[in-house]
Motif scaffolding. Structure first.
Motif, PDB file in Angstrom:
ATOM      1  N   ILE A   1       0.734  -1.171  -0.057  1.00  0.00           N
ATOM      2  CA  ILE A   1       0.038   0.131  -0.064  1.00  0.00           C
ATOM      3  C   ILE A   1       0.855   1.247   0.124  1.00  0.00           C
ATOM      4  CG2 ILE A   1      -1.761   1.206   1.355  1.00  0.00           C
ATOM      5  CD1 ILE A   1      -2.672  -1.345   2.499  1.00  0.00           C
ATOM      6  N   GLY A   2       0.885   2.077  -0.903  1.00  0.00           N
ATOM      7  CA  GLY A   2       1.772   2.917  -1.014  1.00  0.00           C
ATOM      8  C   GLY A   2       3.178   2.770  -1.270  1.00  0.00           C
ATOM      9  N   GLY A   3       3.383   1.647  -1.832  1.00  0.00           N
ATOM     10  CA  GLY A   3       4.724   1.095  -2.271  1.00  0.00           C
ATOM     11  C   GLY A   3       5.450   0.371  -0.943  1.00  0.00           C
ATOM     12  N   VAL A   4       4.744   0.350   0.220  1.00  0.00           N
ATOM     13  CA  VAL A   4       5.158  -0.171   1.670  1.00  0.00           C
ATOM     14  C   VAL A   4       4.298  -1.402   1.823  1.00  0.00           C
ATOM     15  CG1 VAL A   4       5.526   0.275   3.850  1.00  0.00           C
ATOM     16  CG2 VAL A   4       5.903   2.011   2.438  1.00  0.00           C
ATOM     17  N   MET A   5       4.596  -2.599   2.284  1.00  0.00           N
ATOM     18  CA  MET A   5       4.348  -3.718   2.427  1.00  0.00           C
ATOM     19  C   MET A   5       3.433  -3.586   3.609  1.00  0.00           C
ATOM     20  SD  MET A   5       3.580  -6.709   1.062  1.00  0.00           S
ATOM     21  CE  MET A   5       4.739  -6.822  -0.200  1.00  0.00           C
ATOM     22  N   GLN A   6       2.295  -3.993   3.832  1.00  0.00           N
ATOM     23  CA  GLN A   6       1.222  -3.907   4.942  1.00  0.00           C
ATOM     24  C   GLN A   6       0.784  -5.077   5.149  1.00  0.00           C
ATOM     25  OE1 GLN A   6       1.540  -1.115   6.841  1.00  0.00           O
ATOM     26  NE2 GLN A   6       2.457   0.220   5.432  1.00  0.00           N
ATOM     27  N   ILE A   7       0.187  -5.281   6.588  1.00  0.00           N
ATOM     28  CA  ILE A   7      -0.741  -6.470   6.947  1.00  0.00           C
ATOM     29  C   ILE A   7      -2.157  -5.956   6.892  1.00  0.00           C
ATOM     30  CG2 ILE A   7      -1.391  -8.100   8.690  1.00  0.00           C
ATOM     31  CD1 ILE A   7       1.551  -7.642   9.765  1.00  0.00           C
ATOM     32  N   CYS A   8      -2.864  -6.941   6.266  1.00  0.00           N
ATOM     33  CA  CYS A   8      -4.525  -6.870   5.940  1.00  0.00           C
ATOM     34  C   CYS A   8      -5.125  -7.981   6.435  1.00  0.00           C
ATOM     35  CB  CYS A   8      -4.521  -6.534   4.596  1.00  0.00           C
ATOM     36  SG  CYS A   8      -4.064  -5.339   3.781  1.00  0.00           S
ATOM     37  N   VAL A   9      -6.257  -7.838   6.893  1.00  0.00           N
ATOM     38  CA  VAL A   9      -6.972  -8.980   7.576  1.00  0.00           C
ATOM     39  C   VAL A   9      -8.428  -9.075   7.155  1.00  0.00           C
ATOM     40  CG1 VAL A   9      -5.585  -9.187   9.711  1.00  0.00           C
ATOM     41  CG2 VAL A   9      -7.700  -7.795   9.421  1.00  0.00           C
ATOM     42  N   ALA A  10      -8.910 -10.180   6.803  1.00  0.00           N
ATOM     43  CA  ALA A  10     -10.268 -10.332   6.483  1.00  0.00           C
ATOM     44  C   ALA A  10     -10.968 -11.502   7.323  1.00  0.00           C
ATOM     45  CB  ALA A  10     -10.502 -10.607   4.924  1.00  0.00           C
ATOM     46  N   ASP A  11     -12.226 -11.322   7.310  1.00  0.00           N
ATOM     47  CA  ASP A  11     -13.221 -12.449   7.998  1.00  0.00           C
ATOM     48  C   ASP A  11     -13.230 -13.673   6.935  1.00  0.00           C
ATOM     49  OD1 ASP A  11     -13.787 -10.999   9.943  1.00  0.00           O
ATOM     50  OD2 ASP A  11     -15.773 -10.094   9.390  1.00  0.00           O
ATOM     51  N   ALA A  12     -12.916 -14.887   7.380  1.00  0.00           N
ATOM     52  CA  ALA A  12     -12.970 -16.028   6.636  1.00  0.00           C
ATOM     53  C   ALA A  12     -14.528 -16.605   6.782  1.00  0.00           C
ATOM     54  CB  ALA A  12     -11.844 -17.159   7.171  1.00  0.00           C
ATOM     55  N   ALA A  13     -15.316 -15.933   5.759  1.00  0.00           N
ATOM     56  CA  ALA A  13     -16.689 -16.263   5.786  1.00  0.00           C
ATOM     57  C   ALA A  13     -16.696 -17.551   5.112  1.00  0.00           C
ATOM     58  CB  ALA A  13     -17.500 -15.281   5.077  1.00  0.00           C
ATOM     59  N   GLU A  14     -17.492 -18.428   5.421  1.00  0.00           N
ATOM     60  CA  GLU A  14     -17.870 -19.758   4.885  1.00  0.00           C
ATOM     61  C   GLU A  14     -19.144 -19.827   4.400  1.00  0.00           C
ATOM     62  OE1 GLU A  14     -16.252 -23.358   6.835  1.00  0.00           O
ATOM     63  OE2 GLU A  14     -15.649 -22.020   8.251  1.00  0.00           O
TER      64      GLU A  14
END
Length: 87
Positions: A74-87
């Motif tokens: 993001i903006g050229g910098v590696m970031q950590i993202c999270v998401a719900d693992a909906a089933e």
């Protein structure tokens, strides 16, 4: 036997959820998906993160199998993202 069938295919290394209910993978459009491994819903896809111009990588799944984390530039910098693992 084939599990996924999304346009453009998947990228990187897929990951099994700790509970074995799904496999998570990044798609070529930057989205993140889960694919059911249950016999009654084999291969059923669920999009957990929307398409993005920056690819998702290094997917990991929480011990509870409820949250997926991944890296994205993001903006050229590696970031950590999270998401719900909906089933």
């Amino acid at each position: 036997k084939q599990l996924s069938s999304i346009p453009g295919g998947v990228m990187g290394d897929p990951r099994f959820s700790p509970d074995g209910a799904y496999v998570a993978a990044a798609a070529s459009d930057g989205s993140v998906w889960t694919f059911s491994t249950k016999p009654t819903s084999w291969g059923a896809p669920t999009r957990c993160a929307p398409p993005n111009e920056n690819a998702a990588s290094r997917i990991v799944i929480s011990a509870t199998s409820r949250v997926i984390a991944f890296n994205r530039a993001i903006g050229g910098v590696m970031q950590i993202c999270v998401a719900d693992a909906a089933e």
